[in-house]
Design a protein around this motif. Structure first.
Motif, PDB file in Angstrom:
ATOM      1  N   MET A 162       0.831  -1.208   0.000  1.00 43.72           N
ATOM      2  CA  MET A 162       0.000   0.000   0.000  1.00 43.72           C
ATOM      3  C   MET A 162       0.861   1.252   0.000  1.00 43.72           C
ATOM      4  O   MET A 162       0.494   2.263  -0.617  1.00 43.72           O
ATOM      5  N   THR A 163       2.002   1.207   0.646  1.00 43.20           N
ATOM      6  CA  THR A 163       2.898   2.363   0.688  1.00 43.20           C
ATOM      7  C   THR A 163       3.477   2.656  -0.689  1.00 43.20           C
ATOM      8  O   THR A 163       3.710   3.823  -1.040  1.00 43.20           O
ATOM      9  N   LEU A 164       3.741   1.617  -1.474  1.00 40.80           N
ATOM     10  CA  LEU A 164       4.251   1.818  -2.837  1.00 40.80           C
ATOM     11  C   LEU A 164       3.302   2.682  -3.647  1.00 40.80           C
ATOM     12  O   LEU A 164       3.736   3.478  -4.502  1.00 40.80           O
ATOM     13  N   SER A 165       2.007   2.554  -3.382  1.00 41.65           N
ATOM     14  CA  SER A 165       1.019   3.394  -4.067  1.00 41.65           C
ATOM     15  C   SER A 165       0.923   4.775  -3.430  1.00 41.65           C
ATOM     16  O   SER A 165       0.864   5.791  -4.133  1.00 41.65           O
ATOM     17  N   LEU A 166       0.935   4.808  -2.107  1.00 43.43           N
ATOM     18  CA  LEU A 166       0.765   6.086  -1.407  1.00 43.43           C
ATOM     19  C   LEU A 166       1.915   7.053  -1.660  1.00 43.43           C
ATOM     20  O   LEU A 166       1.719   8.269  -1.680  1.00 43.43           O
ATOM     21  N   ARG A 167       3.121   6.544  -1.853  1.00 44.86           N
ATOM     22  CA  ARG A 167       4.271   7.440  -1.999  1.00 44.86           C
ATOM     23  C   ARG A 167       4.230   8.231  -3.303  1.00 44.86           C
ATOM     24  O   ARG A 167       4.971   9.196  -3.471  1.00 44.86           O
TER      25      ARG A 167
END
Length: 280
Positions: A162-167
């Motif tokens: 999910m962080t890969l998308s949020l960043r």
């Protein structure tokens, strides 16, 4: 405004309401019940060994004359405390490892995920069973750390994804261009947007940790004497003892079932209410 909408959706789930009422009732029983009992959990009645429930001992007595009501509530206190601490540590660790791995990528991502995968393939039950008996009596906090150390890996991989998308979101890029340190961006913009997942994970980890503690304590690898937990009480009252003296087994086992059931109801309700795809 968003928090009010989320709260309304959560409270609209009947399983959440039932679970909350049940958990609060058990917490009140565990921590306020001893105030109304006639005995403390450490006291022994040498005139009553394995006595059935009665006026003097509401839930009967143990093999060594301890009041079953007081001992069971003490055991539930310990199991609840261990469950909440393990959930807090494991969910926090999953959030940190997953968020840092996904945000920074590169070598840090590879190192963190390699360590995560390594812990996933290790036989956690066996490792805890080997290390736990070597801990000093009463060092239950180290037991909490051991349980938490093997409870965060799967969630950390979800957080990383999910962080890969949020960043790549605009507000994260804007904060980066403004010169805000990366660690502040992670804690201010990335982790808060993962709060739904982390809240659900923490809730489910509580019941998982309580069951894990009970299983390990049942086999003698968890909470050490003279302290007690639901697991040690179930172990002491199990087997043939449960048939001859059922109160030694039924009260701790019954409270364990209710505790895990109510926590799972809360977790299931939160998952449904916080699911972005839910239309209810």
């Amino acid at each position: 405004m968003r928090s009010k909408v989320v709260l309304r959706r959560v409270m609209a789930k009947p399983q959440v309401v039932i679970g909350l009422i049940g958990v609060l009732a058990l917490l009140a029983l565990a921590y306020l019940g001893p105030l109304f009992g006639q005995y403390t959990w450490e006291q022994k009645d040498f005139t009553a060994f394995r006595s059935p429930p009665g006026a003097d001992h509401w839930w009967g007595t143990t093999q060594i004359g301890q009041d079953m009501f007081a001992v069971t509530l003490r055991g539930m206190q310990k199991s609840i405390l261990i469950g909440f601490l393990v959930a807090l540590i494991s969910t926090g660790l999953a959030a940190l490892v997953g968020a840092f791995a996904g945000y920074f990528g590169g070598k840090l991502d590879k190192i963190l995920m390699w360590g995560t995968d390594l812990l996933l393939v290790l036989p956690s039950f066996l490792i805890i069973a080997v290390i736990s008996p070597r801990l000093e009596s009463g060092s239950w906090l180290m037991f909490v750390v051991l349980l938490a150390s093997f409870s965060w890996m799967i969630t950390s991989r979800v957080v990383r994804s999910m962080t890969l998308s949020l960043r790549e979101r605009e507000y994260v890029l804007a904060a980066r261009y403004m010169g805000i340190p990366d660690w502040k961006i992670i804690f201010r913009h990335v982790v808060p947007n993962l709060s739904s997942l982390l809240i659900i994970d923490a809730t489910m980890n509580v019941s998982g940790a309580i069951i894990g503690e009970t299983a390990l304590s049942y086999f003698g690898f968890g909470v050490r004497p003279p302290d007690v937990s639901l697991g040690t009480l179930i172990s002491a009252g199990g087997g043939s003892t449960a048939i001859s003296y059922p109160w030694l087994f039924l009260f701790p086992a019954g409270l364990l079932v209710l505790l895990v059931l109510f926590i799972n109801l809360i977790g299931d309700g939160l998952r449904d209410a916080l699911d972005p795809g839910s239309t209810s």
